[in-house]
Design a protein around this motif. Structure first.
Motif, mmCIF file in Angstrom:
data_model
loop_
_atom_site.group_PDB
_atom_site.id
_atom_site.type_symbol
_atom_site.label_atom_id
_atom_site.label_comp_id
_atom_site.label_asym_id
_atom_site.label_seq_id
_atom_site.Cartn_x
_atom_site.Cartn_y
_atom_site.Cartn_z
ATOM 1 N N GLY A 1 -0.654 -0.940 -5.003
ATOM 2 C CA GLY A 1 0.224 -1.967 -5.568
ATOM 3 C C GLY A 1 -0.529 -3.146 -6.144
ATOM 4 N N GLU B 1 -1.208 10.346 -2.961
ATOM 5 C CA GLU B 1 -0.507 9.249 -3.642
ATOM 6 C C GLU B 1 0.673 9.841 -4.422
ATOM 7 N N GLY C 1 1.399 13.549 -4.984
ATOM 8 C CA GLY C 1 2.644 14.012 -4.370
ATOM 9 C C GLY C 1 3.105 13.065 -3.288
ATOM 10 N N LYS D 1 -1.021 -12.298 -11.626
ATOM 11 C CA LYS D 1 -1.908 -13.440 -11.894
ATOM 12 C C LYS D 1 -2.390 -13.423 -13.342
ATOM 13 N N PHE E 1 0.277 -18.618 -6.051
ATOM 14 C CA PHE E 1 -0.235 -18.871 -7.400
ATOM 15 C C PHE E 1 0.820 -19.496 -8.304
HETATM 16 C C1 LIG Z 1 4.630 -9.368 -6.962
HETATM 17 C C2 LIG Z 1 3.610 -9.390 -5.855
HETATM 18 C C3 LIG Z 1 2.518 -10.217 -5.947
HETATM 19 C C4 LIG Z 1 1.573 -10.236 -4.932
HETATM 20 N N1 LIG Z 1 0.504 -11.076 -5.059
HETATM 21 C C5 LIG Z 1 -0.447 -11.078 -4.102
HETATM 22 C C6 LIG Z 1 -1.609 -11.892 -4.245
HETATM 23 O O1 LIG Z 1 -1.765 -12.629 -5.222
HETATM 24 N N2 LIG Z 1 -2.557 -11.838 -3.288
HETATM 25 C C7 LIG Z 1 -2.422 -11.022 -2.184
HETATM 26 O O2 LIG Z 1 -3.341 -10.984 -1.356
HETATM 27 N N3 LIG Z 1 -1.318 -10.250 -2.011
HETATM 28 C C8 LIG Z 1 -0.338 -10.259 -2.942
HETATM 29 N N4 LIG Z 1 0.749 -9.444 -2.795
HETATM 30 C C9 LIG Z 1 0.823 -8.549 -1.611
HETATM 31 C C10 LIG Z 1 -0.101 -7.349 -1.837
HETATM 32 O O3 LIG Z 1 0.250 -6.710 -3.041
HETATM 33 C C11 LIG Z 1 -0.039 -6.341 -0.686
HETATM 34 O O4 LIG Z 1 -0.185 -7.007 0.532
HETATM 35 C C12 LIG Z 1 -1.188 -5.352 -0.880
HETATM 36 O O5 LIG Z 1 -1.032 -4.642 -2.064
HETATM 37 C C13 LIG Z 1 -1.387 -4.435 0.326
HETATM 38 O O6 LIG Z 1 -0.858 -3.200 0.090
HETATM 39 P P1 LIG Z 1 -1.056 -1.965 1.055
HETATM 40 O O7 LIG Z 1 -2.486 -1.754 1.385
HETATM 41 O O8 LIG Z 1 -0.124 -2.117 2.183
HETATM 42 O O9 LIG Z 1 -0.561 -0.748 0.145
HETATM 43 P P2 LIG Z 1 -0.013 -0.697 -1.339
HETATM 44 O O10 LIG Z 1 -0.964 -1.300 -2.296
HETATM 45 O O11 LIG Z 1 1.388 -1.168 -1.330
HETATM 46 O O12 LIG Z 1 -0.051 0.877 -1.621
HETATM 47 C C14 LIG Z 1 0.799 1.791 -1.008
HETATM 48 C C15 LIG Z 1 0.757 3.072 -1.817
HETATM 49 O O13 LIG Z 1 1.395 4.115 -1.106
HETATM 50 C C16 LIG Z 1 2.106 4.940 -2.008
HETATM 51 N N5 LIG Z 1 3.110 5.670 -1.210
HETATM 52 C C17 LIG Z 1 4.206 5.167 -0.591
HETATM 53 N N6 LIG Z 1 4.864 6.135 0.090
HETATM 54 C C18 LIG Z 1 4.171 7.295 -0.100
HETATM 55 C C19 LIG Z 1 4.333 8.632 0.347
HETATM 56 N N7 LIG Z 1 5.341 8.993 1.160
HETATM 57 N N8 LIG Z 1 3.437 9.559 -0.062
HETATM 58 C C20 LIG Z 1 2.407 9.213 -0.882
HETATM 59 N N9 LIG Z 1 2.203 7.973 -1.326
HETATM 60 C C21 LIG Z 1 3.052 7.011 -0.935
HETATM 61 C C22 LIG Z 1 2.654 3.950 -3.017
HETATM 62 O O14 LIG Z 1 2.972 4.562 -4.247
HETATM 63 C C23 LIG Z 1 1.481 2.962 -3.153
HETATM 64 O O15 LIG Z 1 0.594 3.299 -4.182
HETATM 65 C C24 LIG Z 1 1.728 -9.401 -3.796
HETATM 66 C C25 LIG Z 1 2.833 -8.555 -3.691
HETATM 67 C C26 LIG Z 1 3.769 -8.552 -4.709
HETATM 68 C C27 LIG Z 1 4.948 -7.629 -4.595
#
Ligand SMILES: Cc1cc2nc3c(=O)[nH]c(=O)nc-3n(C[C@H](O)[C@H](O)[C@H](O)COP(=O)(O)OP(=O)(O)OC[C@H]3O[C@@H](n4cnc5c(N)ncnc54)[C@H](O)[C@@H]3O)c2cc1C
Ligand SMILES: NC(=O)c1ccc[n+]([C@@H]2O[C@H](COP(=O)([O-])OP(=O)(O)OC[C@H]3O[C@@H](n4cnc5c(N)ncnc54)[C@H](O)[C@@H]3O)[C@@H](O)[C@H]2O)c1
Length: 452
Positions: free
Chosen positions: A44, A35, A105, A54, A340
């Motif tokens: 995220g 990470e 990293g 929320k 929401f």
């Molecule tokens: C404002 C907002 C509100 C939202 N509200 C909702 C909601 O109410 N309900 C819902 O279901 N979804 C919601 N979403 C969508 C939801 O947040 C995402 O679909 C969900 O977090 C899925 O994320 P993920 O598993 O793709 O990875 P993420 O949670 O995006 O995590 C990716 C991680 O990878 C890390 N990373 C990136 N590049 C690298 C690299 N090269 N090396 C190491 N680490 C790296 C990042 O730092 C991050 O921690 C919302 C999104 C936003 C922006």
């Protein structure tokens, strides 16, 4: 340079990746999770997206009294306390699994199933039998003059805007635009929402879009349609957003115009991982990329961007690494969504327009929430905006879709979705016994409109 070899390498602490790391690590497989930010342990959702936003929506709904700025500052404090706690809990959850190694990293592919991770001047090389890319998305800043100005925010930075803007211009009427517009209006900002489309929710039925527009208007949001932002001008003590037929003045701007895959610097080509024309990693229905042994899960694979989809992605990969290898994205049926705003807008299945466009013979029942006598819960909570609409197949009596724009709809939609998946007939939902006073009991009355 230190070199680690592992069974599973997860790049990014998203929902799918952390769930896989926990499951396989607990089963004794060697797992390395990389990470890039210690502020993003847990990904995220818990740090910058679903949960903190929320929490803010909830605090905005609770606001009473005459000091919006103080209320907002206190709400942000509560938000931060919550995310700190969740981040620590997420870290502990994986740190306590012996077979899981956490690496701080930024990962970059240097070959097939091989990455280098840089943290400051330290570089670590990691090779793995299986690699899971779970790097998520980042805000897609539109290519507008002035978009990088000091008063211009994305969904992450606006959560710590200081002070609460008296006037907020929100660009984009999608999930993020509508949620933040409603929330900031309730915190006490004067909110103008600029959206490029002719009306809110162009994919939804007209009556639904009108009900949402009415609720946002009553919350104090002014929506300007057909207003594609063209330029942002910083005037020092204020900012303005220009669109073709006018401009709006504000103290802060939120850009909510979509997201793009977080693949900068990952060098996917070095691993032989293909991306599509928008930069999303190309996957098949089992989330396999073009490179053998490399999967892409969560937002970065171009699927629906929701935490629960990322969670389901983990099930599909886990099934291949430790199960029957049969689970696919195409198995998903009746996947619900909730936006929401207040009250929450939840959707599952087909809208009336979509069902009719498919030539289906349908019965449609719809009722404004304020007129549903057998559902006192919205009146108890003092939030009677919205409508409930269900689309039923006239031949089979099965539900084809539902729009639930009412208090508690983020819960109720899951019940309706399960009914759709399980083939429960609409008449069974109509005739069921539900607790009182609840939101579910609306189904008794709204579905009573079906022909007998
Ligand atoms: C404002 C907002 C509100 C939202 N509200 C909702 C909601 O109410 N309900 C819902 O279901 N979804 C919601 N979403 C969508 C939801 O947040 C995402 O679909 C969900 O977090 C899925 O994320 P993920 O598993 O793709 O990875 P993420 O949670 O995006 O995590 C990716 C991680 O990878 C890390 N990373 C990136 N590049 C690298 C690299 N090269 N090396 C190491 N680490 C790296 C990042 O730092 C991050 O921690 C919302 C999104 C936003 C922006
Ligand atoms: N409750 C939830 O589940 C939730 C909440 C927030 C985000 N999300 C996820 O995050 C994703 C991204 O959300 P988002 O709101 O950024 O994207 P979005 O794609 O939902 O909406 C972007 C909007 O911006 C408009 N737009 C684009 N350029 C514009 C311009 N120059 N001027 C005016 N309008 C413009 C588009 O017409 C569109 O309505 C969502 O698709 C969703 O999957 C989910």
């Amino acid at each position: 340079m230190e070199h680690i070899e592992t069974d599973l390498l997860v790049i990014g602490w998203g929902k799918a990746g952390k769930s896989l790391a926990k499951a396989l690590g607990s089963a004794g497989r060697d797992v390395v999770l990389v990470e890039q930010s210690d502020q993003m342990y847990g990904g995220g959702c818990i740090n910058i997206a679903c949960v903190p936003t929320k929490a803010l929506v909830h605090q905005a709904e609770l606001r009473r009294g005459e000091s919006p700025a103080e209320w907002f500052a206190s709400a942000v404090g509560k938000r931060d306390a919550l995310t700190d706690k969740l981040r620590a809990a997420n870290h502990a959850m994986l740190e306590n699994v012996d077979a899981v190694t956490l690496v701080d990293g930024r990962a970059r592919f240097v070959g097939a199933r091989e990455v280098e991770v840089s943290a400051g001047s330290d570089v670590l090389r990691i090779s793995a039998s299986t690699v899971v890319i779970n790097t998520g998305t980042v805000p897609a800043r539109p290519d507008l003059p002035g978009a990088d100005g000091a008063r211009v925010h994305d969904s992450r930075t606006i959560q710590h805007v200081d002070p609460l803007p008296q006037r907020l211009a929100v660009v984009g009427g999608g999930f993020i635009g509508m949620e933040f517009a409603g929330m900031f209006a309730r915190f006490g900002s004067e909110v103008t929402l600029l959206d490029g489309a002719d009306r809110l929710l162009p994919g939804e039925d007209t009556d639904v879009a009108e009900a949402v527009a009415a609720a946002l208007a009553d919350a104090g949001v002014e929506v300007i349609h057909g207003a594609r932002a063209q330029e942002i001008v910083d005037h020092g003590d204020s900012v303005s957003v220009a669109y073709a037929s006018g401009s709006v003045d504000a103290d802060a701007v939120l850009l909510a115009t979509g997201r793009r895959p977080a693949t900068d610097g990952l060098d996917l080509a070095a691993a032989g991982v293909d991306v599509d024309e928008r930069g999303y990693v190309v996957v098949d229905d089992q989330l396999r990329t073009s490179a053998d042994g490399v999967f892409a899960v969560g937002d970065v694979n171009g699927g629906p961007q929701f935490t629960y989809i990322s969670f389901d992605d983990h099930r599909i990969v886990l099934d291949q690494l430790a199960g029957t290898g049969t689970r696919r994205t195409t198995d998903r049926v009746a996947v619900p969504t909730t936006t929401f705003i207040t009250p929450p807008l939840s959707r599952v299945g087909l809208s009336e327009t979509e069902a009719r466009a498919q030539g289906l013979d349908v019965h449609v029942v719809v009722k404004p929430v304020a007129e549903i006598a057998a559902m006192p819960r919205p009146k108890i909570l003092g939030e009677t905006h919205g409508l409930i609409k269900l689309v039923v197949d006239a031949d089979t009596g099965l539900l084809l879709g539902a729009t639930l724009f009412c208090v508690d709809s983020q819960e109720l939609v899951n019940l309706v979705a399960l009914a759709m998946r399980a083939g429960v007939r609409a008449s069974d939902l109509r005739d069921s016994i539900w607790t009182h006073p609840s939101s579910t009991e609306a189904l008794n009355e709204v579905l009573a409109g079906l022909p007998r």
